[in-house]
Design a protein around this motif. Sequence first.
Motif, short mmCIF file in Angstrom:
data_model
loop_
_atom_site.label_atom_id
_atom_site.label_comp_id
_atom_site.label_asym_id
_atom_site.label_seq_id
_atom_site.Cartn_x
_atom_site.Cartn_y
_atom_site.Cartn_z
N LYS A 9 47.24 50.06 10.78
CA LYS A 9 46.83 51.38 10.32
C LYS A 9 47.27 52.44 11.35
O LYS A 9 47.77 53.50 11.00
CB LYS A 9 45.31 51.43 10.15
N LEU A 10 47.08 52.09 12.63
CA LEU A 10 47.52 53.02 13.68
C LEU A 10 49.04 53.18 13.64
O LEU A 10 49.58 54.27 13.85
CB LEU A 10 47.11 52.50 15.05
N LEU A 11 49.71 52.07 13.31
CA LEU A 11 51.17 52.11 13.26
C LEU A 11 51.67 53.09 12.20
O LEU A 11 52.70 53.75 12.40
CB LEU A 11 51.71 50.69 12.99
N ILE A 12 50.93 53.20 11.09
CA ILE A 12 51.34 54.16 10.04
C ILE A 12 51.47 55.56 10.66
O ILE A 12 52.44 56.27 10.45
CB ILE A 12 50.32 54.22 8.88
N HIS A 13 50.48 55.91 11.46
CA HIS A 13 50.48 57.26 12.04
C HIS A 13 51.59 57.43 13.06
O HIS A 13 52.25 58.46 13.12
CB HIS A 13 49.11 57.56 12.64
N GLY A 18 48.66 42.52 5.98
CA GLY A 18 48.52 43.97 5.90
C GLY A 18 49.88 44.65 5.92
O GLY A 18 50.16 45.52 5.10
N LEU A 19 50.72 44.22 6.86
CA LEU A 19 52.05 44.83 6.95
C LEU A 19 52.79 44.67 5.63
O LEU A 19 53.33 45.62 5.09
CB LEU A 19 52.88 44.13 8.05
N LYS A 20 52.75 43.45 5.13
CA LYS A 20 53.48 43.16 3.90
C LYS A 20 53.00 44.06 2.76
O LYS A 20 53.80 44.60 1.98
CB LYS A 20 53.21 41.69 3.56
N THR A 21 51.70 44.23 2.69
CA THR A 21 51.15 45.06 1.63
C THR A 21 51.48 46.53 1.85
O THR A 21 51.81 47.26 0.92
CB THR A 21 49.63 44.83 1.54
N LEU A 22 51.41 46.95 3.11
CA LEU A 22 51.76 48.35 3.38
C LEU A 22 53.22 48.64 3.06
O LEU A 22 53.57 49.75 2.66
CB LEU A 22 51.44 48.70 4.84
N LEU A 37 54.87 51.83 5.29
CA LEU A 37 55.64 51.45 6.48
C LEU A 37 56.98 50.94 5.99
O LEU A 37 57.08 50.43 4.88
CB LEU A 37 54.92 50.34 7.26
N ASN A 38 57.99 51.09 6.84
CA ASN A 38 59.32 50.65 6.48
C ASN A 38 59.61 49.33 7.20
O ASN A 38 59.63 49.29 8.42
CB ASN A 38 60.32 51.74 6.89
N PRO A 39 59.81 48.24 6.43
CA PRO A 39 60.00 46.93 7.08
C PRO A 39 61.17 46.91 8.07
O PRO A 39 61.16 46.13 9.02
CB PRO A 39 60.26 45.98 5.91
N ASP A 40 62.16 47.79 7.87
CA ASP A 40 63.29 47.81 8.79
C ASP A 40 62.92 48.41 10.14
O ASP A 40 63.69 48.32 11.09
CB ASP A 40 64.45 48.63 8.20
N LYS A 41 61.77 49.06 10.20
CA LYS A 41 61.41 49.76 11.44
C LYS A 41 60.22 49.10 12.13
O LYS A 41 59.58 49.71 12.98
CB LYS A 41 61.06 51.23 11.12
N VAL A 42 59.87 47.90 11.69
CA VAL A 42 58.72 47.22 12.28
C VAL A 42 59.14 45.82 12.71
O VAL A 42 59.75 45.08 11.94
CB VAL A 42 57.56 47.11 11.27
#
Lengths: 266, 75, 562
Positions: free
Chosen positions: A62-66, A87-91, A97-102
């Motif tokens: 959640k913090l990563l979104i910001h 969570g990441l997968k769902t986001l 969130l962009n999977p290419d940037k995580v």
Amino acid sequence: MTQNVKKKVKELLESGKIKGFLGLCQKNGHIGPHLFCDPDDLESMVLGDEERPGDSRYPLNKLLIHIARSYPDETFGVLVRGCDERGLKTLYTWNQLNPDKVIPVGVACPQELADACECLRPYPEEFVEGERAEERSSASVTKISGLDVKDRFTSWMKEFARCIKCYGCRDICPMCFCNECSLEAEELIHTGELPPEIPIFHLVRAVHMAGRCIDCGLCNEVCPADIPLRTLYKKVADIIDEEFNYRPGYSEGKSPLNILGSAAEE
Amino acid sequence: MGDCHYLYGNVATEKRVRFLKKLLAFSGIEEERLRCKWVSSAEASEFVEEMQDFTETLRALGPSPLKQAGAQRAA
Amino acid sequence: MNEKRKEKTEQPDDLRIGVFICDCGSNIAGHLDCSAVTEYAASLPGVVFAKENLYTCSEAGITEIQKAISEHELNRVVVASCSPRTHQPLFQSSCAEAGMNPYLFEMVNIRDQCSWVHMQEHAEATEKAKELVRMGVAKAAFLEPQKDIEASLLSRVLVIGGGVAGLSAAEALADMALEVILVEKEPKAGGLLNQINQLVPEGVKAAEYVERIIESVNSKSNVTVHLGTEVKAIAGYIGNYEITLQRGEGEAIQEKVGCIVVATGAVPLEPAGLYGYDGERVITQMQLEEQLLNGQFKAQRVVMIQCAGARVPGREYCSRICCMIAVKNAALIKDQDPEAQVHILYRDIQMYGTEKERMLWDARGKGVRFDVYDPEKPPEVKDGQVLFEQPIVGTKRQIPCDLVVLSTPLVAREGASALSQLLRIPMDQNGFFLEAHAKLRPLDFATDGVFLCGSARYPATVAEARSQGLGVASRVATVLFKDKLVTSALVAEIDPETCVGCLGCLDMCPYGAIEFVPEKGICEVNTILCKGCGCCAATCPSQSATLKGFKPKQLLSQIRAI
Ligand SMILES: Cc1cc2nc3c(=O)[nH]c(=O)nc-3n(C[C@H](O)[C@H](O)[C@H](O)COP(=O)(O)OP(=O)(O)OC[C@H]3O[C@@H](n4cnc5c(N)ncnc54)[C@H](O)[C@@H]3O)c2cc1C
Ligand code: SF4
Ligand code: SF4
């Protein structure tokens, strides 16, 4: 035991693959989230307990979104347990969130935590620390399901009655990414008023968890009134799975409630 | 199904209702209190039957637990 | 209700609601107490004027609404009368004439929902009418003024399919001075009529009939005919479509049009495996047409079997025209050679209308034999005979014959589903295209700007296909003969401030009206494509997508008034 994670993060930071790593650190005896940006300053990193992946947990994604919103072009690493990975997968499917940037760095939860969480998958796909604990199914859901319908109502009302409407469950929830929350919509909820309207308040939230809740259980942990919210949302996920063969974080693609479905595909 | 004036609106509704019925049941609210049926404007007798049957069901179930909860709150 | 709660649901200031209760002669007033409802309406919060009318929709009623708007400075009008489907537009435009925003109008149906369904229950019907009026007034309080949506229109039409339906549409559209682009996938226009011998009831050669229309279409300078061409891509929406056409392997052709007509027809079923079909001794009506046309027909004893492959499990529908075709060809055979024996085996005879009824009797007079068969025990074709059992009496019959003709239904064309996806238009379970409403909008698709005619919808006769083609032309005209496109403002909107770009609504829209805008990170509604179904509003977790005129506040105030 944090060695493997530290090594991995150091590598990632030094190679410039990530701008920073969102993990946990211990400062003044407290464990909290921290964005590590310097490969030579990873001393304070912990995994939720002093020595191993413990039970101090934070909604890191959640913090990563910001963070990602503020630095849309940068890639970040993030510490993930099984639930965080879900969570990441769902986001990703919700375009938050962009999977290419995580770049996730995984740790597996210890058995005690898996037991307490009744976790269906207490480890991420790949992990550098910890051992694969056994999966657990949900005894708490089974217990309530076993009650007579009237007793079910009474038991939930007893739980909900303790609610002090602090919005903690929502605020901690990694899947609550909305700017405007239905729990604060005047038309639906008596806002600014105590005690909350039960069970409506909690059921509205439960409906919003359908196809979203990845069962991290942070809501349950953060609730000062100790309301077993996780049990409620576990059931929500079970229903969506039974009816539509979809479980957020485990299944691929969007929630069945957000696609038109069978008739449209024909 | 699929005959929706808005193409697939009823498909979406049907999914939600399936979910809600089970959620209500788990929360201790009889799922029979929620019913969703498709009756076209040409099926008057089906509509009447459905409504009478639903009314009977609700009568047999008695007042909603939500109502009682609301009454307690107000008191 | 506690104090705070009251505050929140409190109505906006300066409300001046006018309520008009219609007697509808005795249609409403005969079954409930309209005066009591009017009196009650006057007592509702925000209502400054309430009036009972004999007929609110009459000239007198409308004048009264307009007078009240100016005299009492009404800023909301509620009419309690009949169905909004038929009368809402009239009331709304009358309010607009009197200077009130038409979206501040609300309608309550106390005829269908009270006086009709509770005809014998005067007191209860009156009470229910009061409740409904209270709900209408509660919603009216929260209505917001809206502006109609306007867009430009291209006065050009794409017609897909050059059969009699498409040709007729093209001809009529061209005569109305609209520019027409006709696309036919075959090298020749005319559709099925190119293969058919003679037409009934017209009594002319099919080829000659259609050739006349083709010539007429070709002679018009404002029609471009693309033969051997198919539609490859379609983008845009009513008023502004961008079309890509492809002729064989050639270069793609780009066109822009305002409306699209689908006239892709249907084909007769190829009855593989049915009744020993072999194309020689057991043939279809279409093959018989060809034999008759080429003068190859020689048979002396003919049996025709109706409903071959129709009205059976998996293809339940009646193709409507096959009985007419069988009777036509049977009579033609008799005309050629009165000694020939022609037997028609049928389940039910579908010869609707006086013309076809007369054809049936004429055929009987010419000596064509008719026999019923039981679908449970269909006829058998064996060794130059047709065996069947007469229902009721149970007698087994054998008819010797040298030709069996199967009357097979028209079925959807292979390319129909591809076109359905391209245009986002629905098909029924049989693969025929589905109109917006069988009675109210038979030539329209639910998607605005796209229309249909001919056998593409359902098996049609030539006369029907032609009149539908002409009808479609007039439907298109109602759209394109306006200076600009004006559509209802009651569409979805997405609040750019609160939308989190979660794409939750994107795939819920049946009309493809929602688009993600990466630069802004949010979703937006295309107000022309949006039909106001509300799927997005129901899905959006952050209440950012809402439907104008049906916002949570408006609906909930209405519900809470119950
Ligand atoms: C054996 C037989 C006998 C009949 N006899 C009679 C009769 O005596 N009297 C009578 O009233 N009716 C008769 N009919 C019915 C008549 O054939 C239909 O009414 C008529 O053909 C309907 O015209 P249409 O334009 O709707 O379709 P069609 O004639 O099927 O024309 C459709 C056209 O669209 C084209 N097309 C299809 N898909 C595409 C695409 N994707 N892109 C571009 N072009 C496309 C096709 O190539 C075709 O040219 C008979 C039918 C049959 C089968
Ligand atoms: S209201 Fe319906 S048509 Fe309009 S954008 Fe929303 S989902 Fe699409
Ligand atoms: S569902 Fe709501 S928040 Fe999500 S993209 Fe659509 S309008 Fe925006």
